[in-house]
Design an enzyme around this catalytic site. Structure first.
Site, PDB file in Angstrom:
ATOM      1  N   TYR A  49      33.347  27.358 -18.299  1.00  0.00           N
ATOM      2  CA  TYR A  49      34.620  27.911 -18.962  1.00  0.00           C
ATOM      3  C   TYR A  49      34.388  29.319 -18.092  1.00  0.00           C
ATOM      4  O   TYR A  49      33.784  29.983 -18.955  1.00  0.00           O
ATOM      5  CB  TYR A  49      34.578  27.463 -20.421  1.00  0.00           C
ATOM      6  CG  TYR A  49      35.914  28.432 -21.241  1.00  0.00           C
ATOM      7  CD1 TYR A  49      37.462  28.235 -20.656  1.00  0.00           C
ATOM      8  CD2 TYR A  49      35.842  29.547 -21.610  1.00  0.00           C
ATOM      9  CE1 TYR A  49      38.226  29.304 -21.005  1.00  0.00           C
ATOM     10  CE2 TYR A  49      36.544  30.075 -21.908  1.00  0.00           C
ATOM     11  CZ  TYR A  49      37.528  30.879 -22.304  1.00  0.00           C
ATOM     12  OH  TYR A  49      39.211  30.786 -22.534  1.00  0.00           O
ATOM     13  N   GLY A  91      41.436  30.503 -21.662  1.00  0.00           N
ATOM     14  CA  GLY A  91      42.278  29.864 -22.465  1.00  0.00           C
ATOM     15  C   GLY A  91      42.652  28.318 -22.821  1.00  0.00           C
ATOM     16  O   GLY A  91      41.845  27.496 -22.515  1.00  0.00           O
TER      17      GLY A  91
END
Length: 520
Positions: A66, A73
């Site tokens: 990520y 987000g």
């Protein structure tokens, strides 16, 4: 706070990062200009580099991480090609460059950098040692990012304000340097500093954390702790001004209700009044609550300080970004350590207890101003005599100001943390509002310091009036209380004829914020 961040830097001890936990006092010291040093042992450097190398290995193996190979987000489902991965941190810093509002002071900016450096120095963020060195360099050269106060919801951390630190590291936006606000690139060119190129994960590691709210919490704690002591001194002065009953602070009385912080406040007031050697007993069996219950009111803050310290220093010494990078065990751990709930709770709690100090002192001021309640002193503590009494108004307008400052402080005690908003396509659907709580707390502290400044002047005037009326012997004052009266009197001439007091009020507030009134 308006003081120079470097005025006393030469006398402040160097703070070392990456060696052991640091205290909130050390953050305050760095904020005031203390030099910093990064642990430069080979073992420590290797520990930091392991995380960065692990990120590199994942890229080589085309792993999914990520914020490294994905968008941010809610955009985490968007895959970023390896040819674009190195541009991603720069884009993160740039699209968050939308802060508004007032600008954090250089002192606050230094505290923010110190908190972010300490979190990254834990070694769980996947950044390089070079990145830590660059923050160290900025602090030691006193190059402070210009950071707007508004734009953080406190999860995913302080993204927007911390983007201004990330931007400065890559040579963008503005800094404060040698008292001037300048373009970062111009300062770098002048000092031959080469802008960093942020590596994968480094933009996210810089921005996705609680450094802004934690920095403000460290500074707020320092000021609140001082205000608890100062409010005790002001209460002793108010008791003398009102010819109060010192039995209200007796140690036998407080043994019956043993909150340690409350009893510490009672002890300070009792010692300032020299109760056992020189008990002061009035004709009144009981003084009004703003005198009699002062230890119970100030004591709430004093008793809360230990848990507040624990919350703040645990956050300060944590890795609080996402994902956490375990370079040793080679794990990427996705979580929510950026959530600032603990700091939000401390700041919401602190602003409540501090505003209660403003309210307490406001009530004490109301008593000493009013001839119906001040036991024989002139109205508004005016020292004018004879025919000139009719045109002089003493502290009348100051007391109105105190009421205004107190009302605003009380208004700001509404908890910010209960106003969570869902944002960012409902990815950030429960947020802490910790930075708003911290900013509220700083405002409440400012207002309460203004109230305390007014009270220092007024109570000093009241004590002088009691001495002039031969109702108080100057030699009966304890050394501690006499010292405060002497210090205030050095700046403040007895208010006999009306004159503007703004300048001396501002000077007194500044001295409170610098901790210059000797209250120990």
């Amino acid at each position: 706070m308006s003081q120079s961040t470097t005025s006393s830097a030469a006398t402040l001890a160097t703070v070392t990062f990456g060696q052991q936990s640091i205290s909130l006092e050390q953050v305050v010291s760095v904020a005031k200009g203390a030099p910093v040093k990064l642990n430069d042992s080979q073992q420590y450097q290797e520990n930091i580099q392991k995380g960065a190398r692990f990120i590199d290995s994942l890229l080589h193996e085309e792993g999914v991480v990520y914020g490294v190979t994905t968008g941010y987000g809610d955009s985490c489902t968007v895959t970023v090609g390896l040819d674009l991965v190195h541009e991603l941190p720069l884009h993160l810093s740039r699209f968050h460059g939308c802060g508004l509002g007032d600008i954090f002071s250089p002192m606050q900016s230094r505290a923010i950098m110190a908190c972010r450096l300490n979190s990254l120095a834990v070694g769980k963020s996947g950044v390089t040692y070079e990145l830590l060195q660059r923050i160290e360099l900025l602090l030691n050269l006193d190059i402070c990012p210009v950071i707007p106060e508004e734009g953080s919801v406190g999860a995913s951390g302080d993204l927007t304000p911390l983007s201004y630190l990330a931007a400065v590291l890559v040579g963008e936006r503005e800094v404060t340097y040698q008292g001037q606000r300048r373009a970062t690139k111009d300062v770098y060119a002048e000092l031959n500093i080469v802008p960093l190129t942020l590596r994968p994960k480094e933009g996210l590691a810089l921005m996705n954390g609680t450094a802004v709210m934690t920095a403000l919490a460290c500074l707020a704690y320092d000021r609140a702790q001082y205000l608890a002591r100062l409010s005790s001194r002001i209460t002793a002065m108010a008791s003398l001004t009102l010819k109060g009953n010192s039995n209200h602070f007796d140690d036998i009385l407080f043994d019956a209700k043993p909150h340690p912080g409350q009893n510490q406040i009672a002890t300070w007031i009792r010692e300032d009044l020299n109760h056992h050697t020189h008990p002061r007993n009035s004709d009144r069996l009981q003084d009004r609550y703003s005198i009699r219950c002062a230890p119970h009111i100030i004591g709430v803050l004093q008793d809360a300080l230990p848990f507040m310290r624990q919350f703040i220093e645990t956050e300060l010494n944590s890795a609080n970004d996402n994902p956490i990078v375990d370079g040793e065990g080679e794990h990427i751990l996705h979580g929510g350590h950026f959530y600032g709930g603990h700091i939000a709770f401390v700041m919401d709690s602190m602003k409540n207890t501090v505003a209660n100090l403003a309210d307490l002192i406001d009530r004490q001021m109301a008593l000493v101003m009013d001839p119906k309640f001040n036991n024989g002193l002139p109205a508004n503590l005016s020292a004018a005599t004879g025919a000139r009494q009719s045109i002089n108004h003493g502290f009348k307008a100051v007391q109105i100001g105190v009421s205004a400052w107190t009302a605003e402080a009380l208004k700001n005690t509404m908890p910010a943390s209960v106003f969570s908003r869902s944002t960012e396509c409902h990815n950030q659907d429960k947020v802490s509002m910790g930075t708003i709580a911290a900013r509220d707390c700083m405002r409440v502290l400012q207002l309460t310091e203004q109230v305390a400044a007014a009270a220092l002047l007024a109570m000093t005037q009241g004590i002088h009036l009691r001495i002039a009326q031969q109702e108080l012997a100057e030699e009966s004052l304890t050394p501690s209380l006499a010292k405060t009266v002497q210090q205030v009197s050095a700046d403040f001439e007895l208010l006999t004829e009306d004159r503007p007091l703004e300048a001396v009020l501002r000077q007194t507030v500044s001295k409170i914020q610098l901790g210059e009134w000797e209250v120990c």
